[in-house]
Scaffold this motif. Sequence first.
Motif, PDB file in Angstrom:
ATOM      1  N   VAL A  75       0.848  -1.203   0.000  1.00 59.94           N
ATOM      2  CA  VAL A  75       0.000   0.000   0.000  1.00 59.94           C
ATOM      3  C   VAL A  75       0.879   1.247   0.000  1.00 59.94           C
ATOM      4  N   GLY A  76       1.979   1.198   0.775  1.00 61.86           N
ATOM      5  CA  GLY A  76       2.893   2.342   0.822  1.00 61.86           C
ATOM      6  C   GLY A  76       3.607   2.463  -0.515  1.00 61.86           C
ATOM      7  N   TYR A  77       3.796   3.696  -0.981  1.00 61.55           N
ATOM      8  CA  TYR A  77       4.422   3.852  -2.303  1.00 61.55           C
ATOM      9  C   TYR A  77       5.561   4.878  -2.279  1.00 61.55           C
ATOM     10  N   VAL A  98      -6.726  -4.720   1.346  1.00 58.24           N
ATOM     11  CA  VAL A  98      -6.548  -6.161   1.554  1.00 58.24           C
ATOM     12  C   VAL A  98      -5.664  -6.442   2.780  1.00 58.24           C
ATOM     13  N   LEU A  99      -4.793  -5.496   3.152  1.00 52.88           N
ATOM     14  CA  LEU A  99      -3.855  -5.735   4.255  1.00 52.88           C
ATOM     15  C   LEU A  99      -4.222  -5.003   5.538  1.00 52.88           C
ATOM     16  N   THR A 100      -5.261  -4.179   5.470  1.00 57.48           N
ATOM     17  CA  THR A 100      -5.563  -3.264   6.581  1.00 57.48           C
ATOM     18  C   THR A 100      -5.707  -3.981   7.928  1.00 57.48           C
ATOM     19  N   GLY A 152      -1.907   9.067  11.763  1.00 53.54           N
ATOM     20  CA  GLY A 152      -2.199   8.369  10.510  1.00 53.54           C
ATOM     21  C   GLY A 152      -3.546   7.692  10.623  1.00 53.54           C
ATOM     22  N   MET A 153      -4.612   8.526  10.750  1.00 53.05           N
ATOM     23  CA  MET A 153      -5.963   7.969  10.957  1.00 53.05           C
ATOM     24  C   MET A 153      -6.585   7.632   9.601  1.00 53.05           C
ATOM     25  N   GLY A 154      -5.953   6.704   8.891  1.00 53.12           N
ATOM     26  CA  GLY A 154      -6.498   6.235   7.618  1.00 53.12           C
ATOM     27  C   GLY A 154      -7.086   4.855   7.808  1.00 53.12           C
ATOM     28  N   ARG A 155      -6.930   4.014   6.784  1.00 50.18           N
ATOM     29  CA  ARG A 155      -7.517   2.668   6.846  1.00 50.18           C
ATOM     30  C   ARG A 155      -6.953   1.886   8.038  1.00 50.18           C
ATOM     31  N   ILE A 156      -5.620   1.845   8.161  1.00 53.68           N
ATOM     32  CA  ILE A 156      -5.004   1.043   9.227  1.00 53.68           C
ATOM     33  C   ILE A 156      -5.272   1.686  10.595  1.00 53.68           C
ATOM     34  N   GLY A 157      -5.175   3.002  10.663  1.00 52.65           N
ATOM     35  CA  GLY A 157      -5.451   3.702  11.921  1.00 52.65           C
ATOM     36  C   GLY A 157      -6.853   3.401  12.428  1.00 52.65           C
ATOM     37  N   TYR A 174      -6.558  11.168  17.987  1.00 50.95           N
ATOM     38  CA  TYR A 174      -5.886  11.114  16.694  1.00 50.95           C
ATOM     39  C   TYR A 174      -5.520  12.509  16.243  1.00 50.95           C
ATOM     40  N   ASN A 175      -4.440  12.549  15.452  1.00 54.55           N
ATOM     41  CA  ASN A 175      -4.022  13.818  14.862  1.00 54.55           C
ATOM     42  C   ASN A 175      -4.234  13.700  13.362  1.00 54.55           C
ATOM     43  N   ALA A 176      -4.955  14.628  12.790  1.00 57.21           N
ATOM     44  CA  ALA A 176      -5.230  14.564  11.352  1.00 57.21           C
ATOM     45  C   ALA A 176      -5.498  15.961  10.848  1.00 57.21           C
ATOM     46  N   ARG A 177      -5.378  16.072   9.532  1.00 58.28           N
ATOM     47  CA  ARG A 177      -5.581  17.396   8.942  1.00 58.28           C
ATOM     48  C   ARG A 177      -7.057  17.760   8.900  1.00 58.28           C
ATOM     49  N   ARG A 178      -7.914  16.706   8.925  1.00 57.58           N
ATOM     50  CA  ARG A 178      -9.360  16.949   8.908  1.00 57.58           C
ATOM     51  C   ARG A 178     -10.045  16.150  10.016  1.00 57.58           C
ATOM     52  N   SER A 207       0.827   5.052  12.002  1.00 55.71           N
ATOM     53  CA  SER A 207       0.475   4.333  10.764  1.00 55.71           C
ATOM     54  C   SER A 207       0.398   5.360   9.636  1.00 55.71           C
ATOM     55  N   LEU A 208       1.450   6.178   9.574  1.00 54.62           N
ATOM     56  CA  LEU A 208       1.534   7.250   8.579  1.00 54.62           C
ATOM     57  C   LEU A 208       2.322   6.785   7.360  1.00 54.62           C
ATOM     58  N   PRO A 209       2.007   7.344   6.186  1.00 51.17           N
ATOM     59  CA  PRO A 209       2.897   7.112   5.041  1.00 51.17           C
ATOM     60  C   PRO A 209       4.153   7.971   5.196  1.00 51.17           C
ATOM     61  N   ASN A 234       5.701   2.076  16.025  1.00 55.36           N
ATOM     62  CA  ASN A 234       5.795   2.546  14.630  1.00 55.36           C
ATOM     63  C   ASN A 234       5.658   1.374  13.672  1.00 55.36           C
ATOM     64  N   ALA A 235       4.555   1.422  12.890  1.00 55.83           N
ATOM     65  CA  ALA A 235       4.374   0.429  11.817  1.00 55.83           C
ATOM     66  C   ALA A 235       4.094   1.150  10.505  1.00 55.83           C
ATOM     67  N   GLY A 236       4.395   2.477  10.477  1.00 48.86           N
ATOM     68  CA  GLY A 236       4.187   3.240   9.231  1.00 48.86           C
ATOM     69  C   GLY A 236       5.410   3.062   8.334  1.00 48.86           C
ATOM     70  N   HIS A 285       9.619  -5.810   9.700  1.00 51.59           N
ATOM     71  CA  HIS A 285       8.654  -5.270   8.729  1.00 51.59           C
ATOM     72  C   HIS A 285       7.669  -6.365   8.287  1.00 51.59           C
ATOM     73  N   ILE A 286       6.942  -6.906   9.275  1.00 54.87           N
ATOM     74  CA  ILE A 286       6.011  -8.004   8.976  1.00 54.87           C
ATOM     75  C   ILE A 286       4.550  -7.568   9.119  1.00 54.87           C
ATOM     76  N   GLY A 287       4.314  -6.255   9.084  1.00 57.36           N
ATOM     77  CA  GLY A 287       2.954  -5.753   9.311  1.00 57.36           C
ATOM     78  C   GLY A 287       1.885  -6.536   8.567  1.00 57.36           C
TER      79      GLY A 287
HETATM   80  N1  LIG Z   1       4.519  -2.123   8.580  1.00 60.35           N
HETATM   81  C1  LIG Z   1       3.946  -2.585   7.488  1.00 60.35           C
HETATM   82  O1  LIG Z   1       4.162  -3.715   7.057  1.00 60.35           O
HETATM   83  C2  LIG Z   1       2.969  -1.711   6.755  1.00 60.35           C
HETATM   84  C3  LIG Z   1       1.926  -2.329   6.044  1.00 60.35           C
HETATM   85  C4  LIG Z   1       1.034  -1.512   5.387  1.00 60.35           C
HETATM   86  C5  LIG Z   1       1.152  -0.136   5.435  1.00 60.35           C
HETATM   87  N2  LIG Z   1       2.177   0.418   6.109  1.00 60.35           N
HETATM   88  C6  LIG Z   1       2.326   1.876   6.156  1.00 60.35           C
HETATM   89  O2  LIG Z   1       1.121   2.430   6.646  1.00 60.35           O
HETATM   90  C7  LIG Z   1       0.771   3.547   5.855  1.00 60.35           C
HETATM   91  C8  LIG Z   1      -0.717   3.815   5.943  1.00 60.35           C
HETATM   92  O3  LIG Z   1      -1.468   2.840   5.272  1.00 60.35           O
HETATM   93  P1  LIG Z   1      -3.063   3.033   5.123  1.00 60.35           P
HETATM   94  O4  LIG Z   1      -3.554   1.958   4.232  1.00 60.35           O
HETATM   95  O5  LIG Z   1      -3.694   3.230   6.451  1.00 60.35           O
HETATM   96  O6  LIG Z   1      -3.069   4.401   4.319  1.00 60.35           O
HETATM   97  P2  LIG Z   1      -4.152   5.580   4.386  1.00 60.35           P
HETATM   98  O7  LIG Z   1      -3.830   6.471   3.256  1.00 60.35           O
HETATM   99  O8  LIG Z   1      -5.525   5.004   4.480  1.00 60.35           O
HETATM  100  O9  LIG Z   1      -3.830   6.294   5.797  1.00 60.35           O
HETATM  101  C9  LIG Z   1      -2.809   7.201   5.998  1.00 60.35           C
HETATM  102  C10 LIG Z   1      -3.386   8.361   6.781  1.00 60.35           C
HETATM  103  O10 LIG Z   1      -2.330   9.240   7.148  1.00 60.35           O
HETATM  104  C11 LIG Z   1      -2.814  10.560   6.990  1.00 60.35           C
HETATM  105  N3  LIG Z   1      -1.688  11.483   6.858  1.00 60.35           N
HETATM  106  C12 LIG Z   1      -0.803  11.593   5.843  1.00 60.35           C
HETATM  107  N4  LIG Z   1       0.084  12.576   6.093  1.00 60.35           N
HETATM  108  C13 LIG Z   1      -0.254  13.097   7.292  1.00 60.35           C
HETATM  109  C14 LIG Z   1       0.276  14.129   8.097  1.00 60.35           C
HETATM  110  N5  LIG Z   1       1.333  14.847   7.696  1.00 60.35           N
HETATM  111  N6  LIG Z   1      -0.315  14.390   9.279  1.00 60.35           N
HETATM  112  C15 LIG Z   1      -1.390  13.677   9.698  1.00 60.35           C
HETATM  113  N7  LIG Z   1      -1.947  12.681   8.976  1.00 60.35           N
HETATM  114  C16 LIG Z   1      -1.386  12.403   7.792  1.00 60.35           C
HETATM  115  C17 LIG Z   1      -3.685  10.497   5.749  1.00 60.35           C
HETATM  116  O11 LIG Z   1      -4.571  11.600   5.679  1.00 60.35           O
HETATM  117  C18 LIG Z   1      -4.400   9.175   5.974  1.00 60.35           C
HETATM  118  O12 LIG Z   1      -5.568   9.355   6.743  1.00 60.35           O
HETATM  119  C19 LIG Z   1       1.292   3.182   4.459  1.00 60.35           C
HETATM  120  O13 LIG Z   1       1.507   4.323   3.663  1.00 60.35           O
HETATM  121  C20 LIG Z   1       2.580   2.462   4.782  1.00 60.35           C
HETATM  122  O14 LIG Z   1       3.653   3.385   4.855  1.00 60.35           O
HETATM  123  C21 LIG Z   1       3.099  -0.338   6.763  1.00 60.35           C
END
Ligand SMILES: NC(=O)c1ccc[n+]([C@@H]2O[C@H](COP(=O)([O-])OP(=O)(O)OC[C@H]3O[C@@H](n4cnc5c(N)ncnc54)[C@H](O)[C@@H]3O)[C@@H](O)[C@H]2O)c1
Length: 324
Positions: A75-77, A98-100, A152-157, A174-178, A207-209, A234-236, A285-287
């Motif tokens: 998912v991370g790019y 699929v991995l959330t 990182g309050m996205g899918r994984i958060g 949670y800390n988020a822009r919105r 769980s931030l990118p 930290n699993a971001g 890195h087995i998230g």
């Molecule tokens: N450890 C692992 O094996 C593993 C597995 C999957 C994903 N990841 C990491 O987790 C990340 C998140 O995955 P996801 O599917 O939840 O992605 P997502 O895009 O659904 O969630 C990321 C969240 O972070 C927020 N965000 C981004 N920049 C921000 C900032 N500066 N301040 C506050 N919030 C911010 C986004 O708005 C979003 O809500 C991936 O990009 C990847 O780096 C790690």
Amino acid sequence: MKPAVILYKKLPDDLYARLAEQCDVTEISNLSPENQQQHAEAFRQAEGLLGSGGKVNGDLLAKMPNLRVCSSVSVGYDNFDVEALNQRNVVLMHTPTVLTETVADTMMALVLSTARRVPELDAWVKAGHWQKSIGPAQFGIDVHHKTLGILGMGRIGMALAQRAHFGFGMNILYNARREHDEAQTRFGARRCDLETLLKESDFVCISLPLTRETHHLIGAAELALMKPDAVLINAGRGPVVDEQALIAALQAGKLHAAGLDVFEQEPVSADSPLLSLPNVVTLPHIGSATHETRYGMMQDAVENLIAALGGSVDKNCVNPQALK
Ligand SMILES: NC(=O)c1ccc[n+]([C@@H]2O[C@H](COP(=O)([O-])OP(=O)(O)OC[C@H]3O[C@@H](n4cnc5c(N)ncnc54)[C@H](O)[C@@H]3O)[C@@H](O)[C@H]2O)c1
Ligand SMILES: O=C(O)[C@H](O)CO
């Protein structure tokens, strides 16, 4: 004629067969300069690129003039230079969703194992140290009903919040822009600024990118705001945390523990001080690394590539605007 693709990840036989049915596949072990040189003609011809690990940047794109689609098994790019891809109208596909749940499970495992010192005490028992009843030297800290802060309050958060709130009665910050209405409604989660989250959380979970904004978001000043009995998970991506600052904080006893699935350099160096601190739980890195989820990611990556080569980018596309 089938589109030519470079595959730089080993696929299970059935997924390889599915890809080969639709594409003319050149399989290589990784994107090393040696492989690029040895298979220069295949790189020149390729319209698609599928795999994970290794940088996809302007230099590589210059060797792939026919490239139309990259499909990452992740998912991370952050390995991809999206601006360079956009300039070349190359579409980038990835594997969210699929991995959330699996990654959220891993994060919860880190929360529990740091709090209750599972790996440390497992090693202690196996080393024969359990000779009499345990005492405070083996005690941990509670998880239930504590405060868990999510960066990182996205899918994984969200999936982590679900586990923490419903499974462990935890309060969620949670800390988020919105504002995240669903997080508020489902978990009573409170949005706050970074400083408040760091000061109030018992578990700070990342769980931030990795982006320009999130690189070293957590450094010495931020770690100093955390409670001395708090835990950092930290699993971001590794570089979201300044690892030297984290090591210094842990060595000075300013944090209770850390649980790390990701590192600034991977694999982490064998002489990293993180590996000799008993209150640091390290994972390689087995998230998302379960049999089921890794299969699902590879399956999605294959289908994403086939769909995008056919002009369909409705799902799992990072930059649909790049499609000419
Ligand atoms: N450890 C692992 O094996 C593993 C597995 C999957 C994903 N990841 C990491 O987790 C990340 C998140 O995955 P996801 O599917 O939840 O992605 P997502 O895009 O659904 O969630 C990321 C969240 O972070 C927020 N965000 C981004 N920049 C921000 C900032 N500066 N301040 C506050 N919030 C911010 C986004 O708005 C979003 O809500 C991936 O990009 C990847 O780096 C790690
Ligand atoms: O981003 C992801 O999907 C994981 O980190 C696996 O690479």
